[in-house]
Enzyme design. Structure first.
Site, short mmCIF file in Angstrom:
data_model
loop_
_atom_site.label_atom_id
_atom_site.label_comp_id
_atom_site.label_asym_id
_atom_site.label_seq_id
_atom_site.Cartn_x
_atom_site.Cartn_y
_atom_site.Cartn_z
N TYR A 143 8.14 10.93 -3.83
CA TYR A 143 7.82 9.49 -3.90
C TYR A 143 9.08 8.67 -3.66
CZ TYR A 143 7.13 4.88 -5.89
OH TYR A 143 7.12 3.52 -6.07
N ALA A 185 0.83 -1.21 0.00
CA ALA A 185 0.00 0.00 0.00
C ALA A 185 0.86 1.26 0.00
CB ALA A 185 -0.92 0.00 1.23
N LYS A 226 10.50 6.16 -0.32
CA LYS A 226 11.04 4.79 -0.35
C LYS A 226 12.39 4.75 0.37
CE LYS A 226 7.69 2.91 -2.71
NZ LYS A 226 6.73 2.04 -2.04
N SER A 272 11.91 0.35 -4.65
CA SER A 272 11.94 0.67 -6.07
C SER A 272 13.36 0.97 -6.52
CB SER A 272 11.07 1.91 -6.27
OG SER A 272 11.30 2.46 -7.53
N ASP A 329 14.17 12.28 -15.46
CA ASP A 329 14.43 10.96 -16.04
C ASP A 329 15.93 10.72 -16.22
OD1 ASP A 329 11.87 10.05 -16.17
OD2 ASP A 329 11.61 10.31 -18.33
P1 NAD Z 1 -1.22 0.33 -7.03
O1 NAD Z 1 -1.60 1.75 -6.86
O2 NAD Z 1 -1.83 -0.45 -8.13
O3 NAD Z 1 -1.45 -0.47 -5.67
C1 NAD Z 1 -1.31 0.14 -4.41
C2 NAD Z 1 -2.57 -0.18 -3.61
O4 NAD Z 1 -2.45 0.41 -2.32
C3 NAD Z 1 -3.83 0.39 -4.25
O5 NAD Z 1 -4.80 -0.65 -4.36
C4 NAD Z 1 -4.28 1.48 -3.29
O6 NAD Z 1 -5.68 1.61 -3.26
C5 NAD Z 1 -3.69 1.00 -1.97
N1 NAD Z 1 -3.41 2.05 -1.00
C6 NAD Z 1 -2.76 3.22 -1.20
N2 NAD Z 1 -2.69 3.91 -0.06
C7 NAD Z 1 -3.30 3.16 0.90
C8 NAD Z 1 -3.54 3.34 2.28
N3 NAD Z 1 -3.16 4.45 2.91
N4 NAD Z 1 -4.20 2.38 2.97
C9 NAD Z 1 -4.62 1.24 2.33
N5 NAD Z 1 -4.43 1.03 1.02
C10 NAD Z 1 -3.76 1.98 0.30
O7 NAD Z 1 0.39 0.29 -7.15
P2 NAD Z 1 1.37 -0.91 -7.55
O8 NAD Z 1 1.94 -0.58 -8.87
O9 NAD Z 1 0.71 -2.19 -7.34
O10 NAD Z 1 2.50 -0.68 -6.47
C11 NAD Z 1 2.58 -1.44 -5.30
C12 NAD Z 1 3.82 -1.03 -4.51
O11 NAD Z 1 4.97 -1.20 -5.34
C13 NAD Z 1 3.82 0.43 -4.09
O12 NAD Z 1 4.41 0.51 -2.81
C14 NAD Z 1 4.70 1.08 -5.11
O13 NAD Z 1 5.30 2.24 -4.61
C15 NAD Z 1 5.72 0.00 -5.38
N6 NAD Z 1 6.40 0.11 -6.68
C16 NAD Z 1 5.63 0.18 -7.83
C17 NAD Z 1 6.28 0.30 -9.05
C18 NAD Z 1 5.47 0.41 -10.32
O14 NAD Z 1 6.01 0.88 -11.34
N7 NAD Z 1 4.21 -0.03 -10.36
C19 NAD Z 1 7.68 0.33 -9.13
C20 NAD Z 1 8.41 0.24 -7.96
C21 NAD Z 1 7.75 0.14 -6.73
N1 UFG Z 2 8.33 7.44 -21.37
C1 UFG Z 2 8.00 8.07 -22.56
N2 UFG Z 2 6.71 8.47 -22.73
C2 UFG Z 2 5.73 8.27 -21.79
C3 UFG Z 2 6.08 7.63 -20.58
C4 UFG Z 2 7.39 7.24 -20.41
O1 UFG Z 2 8.85 8.26 -23.43
O2 UFG Z 2 4.59 8.68 -22.02
C5 UFG Z 2 9.72 6.98 -21.18
C6 UFG Z 2 10.41 7.60 -20.00
O3 UFG Z 2 11.04 8.81 -20.36
C7 UFG Z 2 11.41 6.49 -19.61
C8 UFG Z 2 10.66 5.20 -19.97
O4 UFG Z 2 9.66 5.58 -20.90
O5 UFG Z 2 12.55 6.57 -20.41
C9 UFG Z 2 9.98 4.54 -18.77
O6 UFG Z 2 9.17 5.50 -18.10
P1 UFG Z 2 8.08 5.07 -17.00
O7 UFG Z 2 7.38 6.32 -16.58
O8 UFG Z 2 7.25 3.95 -17.51
O9 UFG Z 2 8.97 4.47 -15.83
P2 UFG Z 2 10.14 5.14 -14.97
O10 UFG Z 2 11.39 4.34 -15.25
O11 UFG Z 2 10.20 6.58 -15.15
O12 UFG Z 2 9.65 4.87 -13.48
C10 UFG Z 2 8.95 3.68 -13.09
C11 UFG Z 2 7.97 4.05 -11.98
C12 UFG Z 2 8.73 4.47 -10.74
C13 UFG Z 2 9.66 3.36 -10.35
C14 UFG Z 2 10.59 3.00 -11.49
C15 UFG Z 2 11.39 1.80 -11.11
O13 UFG Z 2 7.13 5.10 -12.38
O14 UFG Z 2 7.82 4.69 -9.70
O15 UFG Z 2 9.84 2.70 -12.66
O16 UFG Z 2 12.46 1.64 -11.98
F1 UFG Z 2 10.40 3.77 -9.30
#
Ligand code: NAD
Ligand code: UFG
Length: 333
Positions: free
Chosen positions: A148, A80, A152, A123, A294
């Protein structure tokens, strides 16, 4: 029983499926801020088991206490969080409150009840602009450029301090690279709110005609073709990494850090091409200026997870694209 916070979200729901599939009991808590309760039915459709779900917020201490009082929880897998990088710059207090205070609340309630097994969603963003590529877990944590990422880093530090002060804690910090894809059933996947920030959800929305054109943010990066390079990992492989981490820490104390990626980097243009091949759809795009914050490129060294967890990502980029597209098509039905 395992408590999964954020278990109706993107990565959480796939992890719940993997845990249920091997016969583990789970309870999900989620405030549904960024997900829907429909996911519980979908998990049932996939696994034949309906996980316990309780709607609630990790910042609500009374709620958490009631959960720990009612269920025999042994470990917490903590997903979460709020995760939109750009939004975190505009709303730092919300992000620190939700992510940092929420996690502290959870850890305090766990501590009071003597439950000290914890898996945390970190992350690759904590590495900032990486000192070395591929990135190993020893690569110093960089300076995150947004609240954000900072949230982390702060939580990782709290967990390291906690494990140092009290040797009974068993903690896994999992640093995810770029999760994409969806469950092969097409029943669960990523549900971004509004216009997606991340590349793959944006591409699938363009391909399905919901958005006109993809903006490629910069083509003069110091990379193979000038566009940004990332390590994209299938969400089901990522979910399996949690199973392995669970297995590793369940009988061991200490705080462990693992990268979860594939070890391969793909550029934005390569991703567009791979998606077009897999989906047989065109993705119109235009080159735009760089997005603030980025980095040029990053991909993981996954040797540590392979050696210690016996875990390796199995699904290739083609499968990631096919599964992302199937999920998007199901959304449009
Ligand atoms: P997501 O938003 O799909 O899932 C997060 C869930 O947490 C959601 O269902 C949301 O409703 C719930 N939530 C948020 N705040 C809350 C709270 N205060 N109490 C209870 N529930 C709450 O995101 P995700 O992509 O599944 O990410 C999951 C975890 O992985 C997060 O901690 C995110 O930071 C981390 N993460 C995600 C990515 C990515 O690119 N998706 C990359 C690196 C790390
Ligand atoms: N990009 C585009 N156009 C878009 C979106 C992204 O060109 O519309 C490019 C970005 O510049 C980057 C690549 O696609 O080069 C990936 O971008 P994302 O936004 O998909 O992912 P990021 O690597 O920026 O970040 C994601 C999550 C972060 C997480 C990280 C972990 O958003 O929360 O991956 O590596 F921390």
């Amino acid at each position: 029983m395992i408590l999964i916070t954020g278990g109706t979200g993107f990565i959480g729901s796939h992890t719940v499926v993997e845990f249920i599939t091997i016969g583990l009991d789970v309870i999900i808590i989620d405030n549904l801020y960024n997900s829907s309760q429909v996911i519980i039915d979908r998990i049932y459709e996939i696994t034949g088991t309906k996980p316990i779900f309780v709607k609630g917020d990790i910042r609500d201490k009374a709620f958490l206490i009631s959960i720990f009082e009612q269920y025999p929880i042994e470990m917490v897998i903590h997903f979460a969080a709020l995760k939109a990088v750009g939004e975190s710059v505009l709303k730092p207090l919300e992000y620190y409150d939700n992510n940092v205070s929420g996690t502290l609340n959870l850890l305090n309630v766990m501590y009071d009840r003597g439950i000290k097994k914890f898996v945390f969603s970190s992350s690759a963003t904590v590495y900032g602009n990486p000192h070395e590529i591929p990135i190993t877990e020893n690569c110093p944590i960089g300076t995150p450029i947004n609240p954000y990422g900072q949230s982390k880093v702060i939580i990782e530090k709290i967990l390291q301090d906690l494990s140092f002060a009290d040797k009974e804690w068993s903690i896994a910090i999992l640093r995810y690279f770029n999760p994409i894809g969806a469950h092969e059933s097409g029943l669960i996947g990523e549900l971004p709110n509004g216009i997606p920030n991340n590349l793959l959800p944006y591409i699938t929305k363009v391909a399905s005609g919901k958005l006109p054109k993809l903006s490629v943010f910069g083509n003069d990066y110091n990379t193979k073709d000038g566009t940004g390079v990332r390590d994209y990992i299938h969400v089901v492989d990522l979910a399996n990494g949690h199973l392995k981490a669970y297995d590793y820490i369940k009988d061991k104390n200490g705080c462990y850090v693992w990268n979860l990626g594939t070890g391969k980097g793909y550029s934005v243009l390569e991703i567009i091409k791979a998606f077009e091949t897999a989906s047989k759809q065109k993705v119109p795009f235009q080159i735009k200026s760089k997005r603030a914050g980025d980095i040029d490129e990053c991909w993981a060294d996954c040797a540590k997870a392979q050696k210690e967890l016996n875990w390796q990502a199995k699904r290739d980029i083609y499968t990631m694209m096919v599964d992302s597209w199937r999920w998007q098509c199901n959304q449009s039905k």
